[in-house]
Design a protein around this motif. Structure first.
Motif, short mmCIF file in Angstrom:
data_model
loop_
_atom_site.label_atom_id
_atom_site.label_comp_id
_atom_site.label_asym_id
_atom_site.label_seq_id
_atom_site.Cartn_x
_atom_site.Cartn_y
_atom_site.Cartn_z
N VAL A 1 8.42 3.87 -6.51
CA VAL A 1 8.20 3.20 -7.79
C VAL A 1 8.80 4.08 -8.89
O VAL A 1 8.35 5.21 -9.09
N GLY A 2 9.81 3.59 -9.55
CA GLY A 2 10.46 4.38 -10.59
C GLY A 2 9.55 4.61 -11.78
O GLY A 2 8.65 3.81 -12.05
N TYR B 1 0.81 -1.22 0.00
CA TYR B 1 0.00 0.00 0.00
C TYR B 1 0.84 1.27 0.00
O TYR B 1 0.38 2.33 -0.42
N ALA B 2 2.12 1.19 0.40
CA ALA B 2 2.99 2.36 0.30
C ALA B 2 3.34 2.66 -1.16
O ALA B 2 3.81 3.76 -1.47
N ILE C 1 -6.02 5.90 -7.79
CA ILE C 1 -5.06 4.81 -8.00
C ILE C 1 -3.80 5.35 -8.68
O ILE C 1 -2.67 5.07 -8.26
N LEU C 2 -3.97 6.16 -9.72
CA LEU C 2 -2.81 6.68 -10.46
C LEU C 2 -1.96 7.60 -9.60
O LEU C 2 -0.72 7.49 -9.58
N ILE D 1 -2.87 -7.03 2.01
CA ILE D 1 -1.80 -6.28 1.36
C ILE D 1 -1.05 -5.52 2.44
O ILE D 1 -1.65 -4.79 3.23
N ALA D 2 0.26 -5.71 2.49
CA ALA D 2 1.09 -5.06 3.50
C ALA D 2 1.68 -3.77 2.94
O ALA D 2 1.45 -3.41 1.78
#
Length: 380
Positions: free
Chosen positions: A368-369, A284-285, A360-361, A311-312
């Motif tokens: 996240v690259g 989730y991060a 979400i986006l 989800i962690a």
């Protein structure tokens, strides 16, 4: 892939989406690149959109506008959400249009212009029913009167009058006609006060694609720019938009487990049969909402596989069944897709989370690259 996961942004899709909307609207287009281009990267998206024919850029804040200027982007830009004590000097000096919704903000912008000796270019926003920012019916006459006064004095130039729609993505809504009438009345009052704006705009992505009476001089495209159907289609939908972002990663661990094995915290999920579990380094991060538990799927081994267990923060587990999964295998979390024979789309992830694709986006985490694929013309 240099990190644990990456968001691959197809700038060719961004350009195609600009051209797709332009073909429908036949008006000028503002590419909305707020929130770092909806998580896609504001600067590369802005450049791709401008090359494809967009003539304006839209952002929320002064910081976003100045970041574009700092990257050498000089296209007309509107910044629309500010505190009255923001540093308007920088926006004025950078040639950024300031969205103004209250007389308090207008006075502050005019004071900055007077101090600099440079006219400020503003766009006045009317509240036509969203009940958010913008001047309402009671405040609007005072706002346009003051704006005209400052314009006559030479401190302010009113380039635009605009508003934002509340429910253009709801087909057949009677609210759309009401908002258009309210906006037209606000425009009449502005002109009656002596203002003559060059730019009148109301339409967002949904209205640009479906409501000609809202288009006026310019359409602001946000979600459609990034290839997501504003009417909620889970795949490409009726407009031919192309999803621009693919979120992908690789398997970092694999376990073959027996029936009755608990997975992740709780455990809230227990395997019903012997199966293969694949561990993904996304949580989730990184933008995978916990609310999708029990519904979300990813693309692994040529098919959709369910995300199982909680989800962690940093990871999640996928039930791969009897697939021959190995460490390092590629996984697509979401991307361009048509149906359940292709990877999930961001619209599906939004549905699973009970939210919209925007969340979400923009929720894809900073670790996240981003990998920007250049437009085909640039590569050639």
């Amino acid at each position: 892939m240099s990190g644990l996961a990456e968001a691959v942004v197809d700038l060719g899709a961004i350009a195609d989406n600009v051209r797709t909307v332009a073909a429908v609207t036949d008006t000028a287009l503002m590419a909305v690149v707020k929130a770092d281009g909806f998580g896609h990267g504001a600067v590369p998206v802005a450049r791709a959109a401008l090359r494809a024919g967009a003539t304006w850029l839209g952002v929320t804040s002064a910081a976003e506008a100045l970041a574009l200027r700092g990257a050498g982007i000089t296209a007309p830009t509107l910044s629309w959400l500010h505190r009255p004590n923001d540093d308007f000097d920088k926006l004025i000096n950078a040639g950024v249009d300031v969205g103004v919704s209250t007389t308090t903000h207008l006075h502050a912008v005019a004071d900055a212009a007077l101090r600099l000796g440079v006219p400020a270019t503003v766009q006045l926003k009317a509240d036509t029913g969203l009940t958010r920012n913008g001047a309402g019916r009671d405040e609007w006459p005072d706002l346009v009167t003051w704006a005209r006064k400052y314009e006559v004095e030479g401190g302010v130039r009113v380039r635009g009058v605009w508003s934002h729609l509340a429910d253009a993505d709801v087909p057949g809504t009677p609210g759309l006609a009401r908002q258009v009438r309210t906006f037209s009345e606000a425009l009449r009052l502005a002109r009656g006060a002596g203002l003559d704006p060059d730019l009148v705009h109301l339409a967002n992505s949904a209205a640009a694609l479906s409501a000609p009476r809202t288009r006026f001089d310019l359409c602001r495209i946000g979600l459609a720019l990034y290839g997501v159907d504003p009417f909620g289609a889970l795949g490409p939908g009726a407009f031919g938009l192309r999803a621009a972002l693919t979120l992908r990663t690789t398997v970092v661990n694999v376990k073959r487990v027996a029936a009755g094995t608990g997975v992740s915290y709780g455990p809230e999920y227990v395997t019903a049969a012997p199966t293969t579990l694949a561990l993904l380094p996304l949580g989730y991060a990184d933008g995978l909402p916990r609310a999708t538990e029990g519904r979300a799927q990813v693309w692994l081994g040529g098919r959709r596989c369910p995300v199982v267990g909680r989800i962690a923060m940093d990871q999640c587990v996928v039930d791969a069944g009897d697939l021959p999964v190995a460490i390092g295998d590629p996984v697509v979390v979401f991307g361009p897709g048509d149906d359940d024979t292709t990877p999930p789309t961001v619209a599906e992830w939004a549905r699973w989370a009970g939210t919209n694709p925007h969340e979400i986006l923009t929720g894809i985490g900073a670790r996240v690259g981003r990998d920007h694929l250049q437009e085909r013309a640039d590569v050639a």
